[in-house]
Motif scaffolding. Structure first.
Motif, PDB file in Angstrom:
ATOM      1  N   ASP A  78       0.820  -1.206   0.000  1.00  0.00           N
ATOM      2  CA  ASP A  78       0.000   0.000   0.000  1.00  0.00           C
ATOM      3  C   ASP A  78       0.861   1.267   0.000  1.00  0.00           C
ATOM      4  OD1 ASP A  78      -2.729   1.271   0.337  1.00  0.00           O
ATOM      5  OD2 ASP A  78      -1.737   2.053   2.135  1.00  0.00           O
ATOM      6  N   GLY A  79       2.072   1.172   0.511  1.00  0.00           N
ATOM      7  CA  GLY A  79       2.906   2.353   0.671  1.00  0.00           C
ATOM      8  C   GLY A  79       3.280   3.058  -0.613  1.00  0.00           C
ATOM      9  N   ILE A  80       3.230   2.349  -1.757  1.00  0.00           N
ATOM     10  CA  ILE A  80       3.621   2.986  -3.019  1.00  0.00           C
ATOM     11  C   ILE A  80       2.422   3.293  -3.914  1.00  0.00           C
ATOM     12  CG2 ILE A  80       5.985   2.146  -3.019  1.00  0.00           C
ATOM     13  CD1 ILE A  80       5.113  -0.096  -4.926  1.00  0.00           C
ATOM     14  N   ARG A  81       1.222   3.320  -3.302  1.00  0.00           N
ATOM     15  CA  ARG A  81       0.049   3.733  -4.086  1.00  0.00           C
ATOM     16  C   ARG A  81       0.131   5.229  -4.397  1.00  0.00           C
ATOM     17  NH1 ARG A  81      -2.829   6.427  -0.170  1.00  0.00           N
ATOM     18  NH2 ARG A  81      -2.593   5.556   1.926  1.00  0.00           N
ATOM     19  N   GLU A  82      -0.782   5.684  -5.255  1.00  0.00           N
ATOM     20  CA  GLU A  82      -0.794   7.095  -5.653  1.00  0.00           C
ATOM     21  C   GLU A  82      -1.123   7.990  -4.469  1.00  0.00           C
ATOM     22  OE1 GLU A  82       0.444   9.414  -7.130  1.00  0.00           O
ATOM     23  OE2 GLU A  82      -0.400   9.344  -9.167  1.00  0.00           O
ATOM     24  N   ILE A  83      -0.665   9.233  -4.547  1.00  0.00           N
ATOM     25  CA  ILE A  83      -0.971  10.232  -3.520  1.00  0.00           C
ATOM     26  C   ILE A  83      -2.471  10.493  -3.532  1.00  0.00           C
ATOM     27  CG2 ILE A  83      -0.642  12.632  -2.832  1.00  0.00           C
ATOM     28  CD1 ILE A  83       2.171  12.403  -4.147  1.00  0.00           C
ATOM     29  N   THR A  84      -3.095  10.340  -2.389  1.00  0.00           N
ATOM     30  CA  THR A  84      -4.544  10.458  -2.281  1.00  0.00           C
ATOM     31  C   THR A  84      -5.014  11.868  -2.629  1.00  0.00           C
ATOM     32  OG1 THR A  84      -4.473   8.826  -0.505  1.00  0.00           O
ATOM     33  CG2 THR A  84      -6.509  10.089  -0.746  1.00  0.00           C
ATOM     34  N   ALA A  85      -5.992  11.948  -3.518  1.00  0.00           N
ATOM     35  CA  ALA A  85      -6.494  13.262  -3.946  1.00  0.00           C
ATOM     36  C   ALA A  85      -7.481  13.861  -2.958  1.00  0.00           C
ATOM     37  CB  ALA A  85      -7.145  13.144  -5.325  1.00  0.00           C
ATOM     38  N   GLY A  86      -8.043  13.058  -2.063  1.00  0.00           N
ATOM     39  CA  GLY A  86      -8.967  13.586  -1.063  1.00  0.00           C
ATOM     40  C   GLY A  86     -10.186  14.235  -1.686  1.00  0.00           C
ATOM     41  N   ASP A  87     -10.429  15.494  -1.342  1.00  0.00           N
ATOM     42  CA  ASP A  87     -11.604  16.215  -1.849  1.00  0.00           C
ATOM     43  C   ASP A  87     -11.524  16.466  -3.347  1.00  0.00           C
ATOM     44  OD1 ASP A  87     -12.464  16.304   0.764  1.00  0.00           O
ATOM     45  OD2 ASP A  87     -11.839  18.384   1.101  1.00  0.00           O
ATOM     46  N   LEU A  88     -10.364  16.267  -3.939  1.00  0.00           N
ATOM     47  CA  LEU A  88     -10.180  16.513  -5.371  1.00  0.00           C
ATOM     48  C   LEU A  88     -10.402  15.252  -6.212  1.00  0.00           C
ATOM     49  CD1 LEU A  88      -6.914  18.660  -5.127  1.00  0.00           C
ATOM     50  CD2 LEU A  88      -9.286  19.461  -5.090  1.00  0.00           C
ATOM     51  N   GLU A  89     -10.741  14.156  -5.563  1.00  0.00           N
ATOM     52  CA  GLU A  89     -10.892  12.873  -6.248  1.00  0.00           C
ATOM     53  C   GLU A  89     -11.899  12.961  -7.392  1.00  0.00           C
ATOM     54  OE1 GLU A  89     -10.037   8.712  -6.757  1.00  0.00           O
ATOM     55  OE2 GLU A  89      -9.027  10.348  -5.718  1.00  0.00           O
ATOM     56  N   LEU A  90     -11.480  12.450  -8.554  1.00  0.00           N
ATOM     57  CA  LEU A  90     -12.263  12.373  -9.795  1.00  0.00           C
ATOM     58  C   LEU A  90     -12.594  13.731 -10.397  1.00  0.00           C
ATOM     59  CD1 LEU A  90     -14.623   9.337  -9.111  1.00  0.00           C
ATOM     60  CD2 LEU A  90     -12.450   9.388 -10.362  1.00  0.00           C
ATOM     61  N   LEU A  91     -11.912  14.777  -9.939  1.00  0.00           N
ATOM     62  CA  LEU A  91     -12.043  16.084 -10.582  1.00  0.00           C
ATOM     63  C   LEU A  91     -11.035  16.178 -11.723  1.00  0.00           C
ATOM     64  CD1 LEU A  91     -12.532  18.457  -7.506  1.00  0.00           C
ATOM     65  CD2 LEU A  91     -14.268  17.488  -9.039  1.00  0.00           C
ATOM     66  N   PRO A  92     -11.241  17.120 -12.651  1.00  0.00           N
ATOM     67  CA  PRO A  92     -10.333  17.218 -13.812  1.00  0.00           C
ATOM     68  C   PRO A  92      -8.892  17.494 -13.396  1.00  0.00           C
ATOM     69  CG  PRO A  92     -12.347  18.473 -14.189  1.00  0.00           C
ATOM     70  CD  PRO A  92     -12.360  18.078 -12.742  1.00  0.00           C
ATOM     71  N   GLY A  93      -7.991  16.706 -13.923  1.00  0.00           N
ATOM     72  CA  GLY A  93      -6.584  16.886 -13.608  1.00  0.00           C
ATOM     73  C   GLY A  93      -5.900  17.927 -14.462  1.00  0.00           C
ATOM     74  N   ASP A  94      -6.573  18.384 -15.528  1.00  0.00           N
ATOM     75  CA  ASP A  94      -5.961  19.363 -16.427  1.00  0.00           C
ATOM     76  C   ASP A  94      -6.523  20.759 -16.213  1.00  0.00           C
ATOM     77  OD1 ASP A  94      -8.480  18.800 -17.379  1.00  0.00           O
ATOM     78  OD2 ASP A  94      -7.856  18.486 -19.464  1.00  0.00           O
ATOM     79  N   SER A  95      -7.090  21.013 -15.036  1.00  0.00           N
ATOM     80  CA  SER A  95      -7.609  22.348 -14.719  1.00  0.00           C
ATOM     81  C   SER A  95      -7.226  22.680 -13.275  1.00  0.00           C
ATOM     82  CB  SER A  95      -9.128  22.395 -14.909  1.00  0.00           C
ATOM     83  OG  SER A  95      -9.780  21.458 -14.074  1.00  0.00           O
ATOM     84  N   GLU A  96      -7.930  23.607 -12.645  1.00  0.00           N
ATOM     85  CA  GLU A  96      -7.533  24.083 -11.325  1.00  0.00           C
ATOM     86  C   GLU A  96      -7.373  22.981 -10.285  1.00  0.00           C
ATOM     87  OE1 GLU A  96      -7.274  25.525  -7.410  1.00  0.00           O
ATOM     88  OE2 GLU A  96      -9.014  24.394  -8.148  1.00  0.00           O
ATOM     89  N   PRO A  97      -8.260  21.972 -10.198  1.00  0.00           N
ATOM     90  CA  PRO A  97      -8.042  20.915  -9.208  1.00  0.00           C
ATOM     91  C   PRO A  97      -6.709  20.189  -9.405  1.00  0.00           C
ATOM     92  CG  PRO A  97     -10.301  20.852  -9.979  1.00  0.00           C
ATOM     93  CD  PRO A  97      -9.575  21.804 -10.877  1.00  0.00           C
TER      94      PRO A  97
END
Length: 228
Positions: A78-97
């Motif tokens: 589990d230690g090398i999983r992706e950095i948790t996005a938290g409240d930003l989860e499933l928001l667009p990665g190519d914009s402000e989030p």
């Protein structure tokens, strides 16, 4: 220890440019499957002794062809999983989030580890979990270890821990799907990046600024400027 940090193959969320960090996450696209299948040939010169993958489905699918080629078990951590996005989860990665996400993770690499991802983990928590897997791999005695992980996690950890890679460089050079960063060193002595996606990483003061990748003739590869 020679450490290969491998980003997973393409996923549907990559295609849609979404911040998708939750477990178990999506599988691979057809392109992602082809990328994973090509890894054994791409890393044919590496005598891999141990192979790790995160708890997300996409890394285990990416690691599978390597495991088969080298006769290795995939050690899921589990230690090398992706950095948790938290409240930003499933928001667009190519914009402000997405920009906020990347600003946060590179602030961690720059030393502001108490900063917390909105609704997610802190830099201290991320680095501790990633360091623990690297330390386990080093303690195993394996000479060459591959960790199949995630783009933001790999770039952030490398910027924080590699002695010759700084934050501006890591921020300006995204890692493509199944891209590889090769490092050498140990948790006690520190790590140096040898190559970044196939380009040699020069030491500070030799051929360019810290973390500048050089081509085979010692000329800059031309990768410039910030990218998301």
């Amino acid at each position: 220890m020679r450490l290969l940090l491998v980003r997973h193959g393409e996923t549907p969320s990559n295609v849609d440019r979404l911040l998708d960090t939750a477990v178990p996450g999506p599988g691979l696209t057809r392109l992602g499957e082809r990328q994973a299948a090509a890894l054994p040939e791409a890393l044919a010169g590496e005598d891999i002794d141990a192979l790790y993958a995160s708890t997300l489905v996409r890394t285990r699918l990416t690691a599978a062809p390597l495991a088969a080629a080298h006769g290795l078990d995939i050690l899921v951590r589990d230690g090398i999983r992706e950095i948790t996005a938290g409240d930003l989860e499933l928001l667009p990665g190519d914009s402000e989030p997405g920009e906020r996400y990347m600003r946060t993770v590179f602030a961690w690499a720059a030393g502001d580890v108490r900063l917390r991802m909105p609704g997610g983990e802190s830099g201290t928590e991320f680095l501790e979990r990633y360091d623990a897997v690297v330390a386990e791999a080093a303690a195993s005695g394996a000479a060459t270890v591959a960790l199949v992980s995630h783009g933001a996690a790999i770039r952030t950890w490398t910027a924080a821990r590699a002695l010759n890679v700084d934050v501006p460089f890591a921020a300006a050079h995204p890692l493509a799907n199944t891209g590889v960063i090769v490092l050498d060193g140990s948790p006690s002595d520190g790590f140096k990046a040898l190559t970044w996606a196939g380009a040699t990483v020069a030491p500070a003061g030799e051929g360019g600024p810290a973390g500048e990748p050089l081509g085979p003739a010692g000329r800059s590869d031309g990768l410039r400027g910030p990218r998301p």
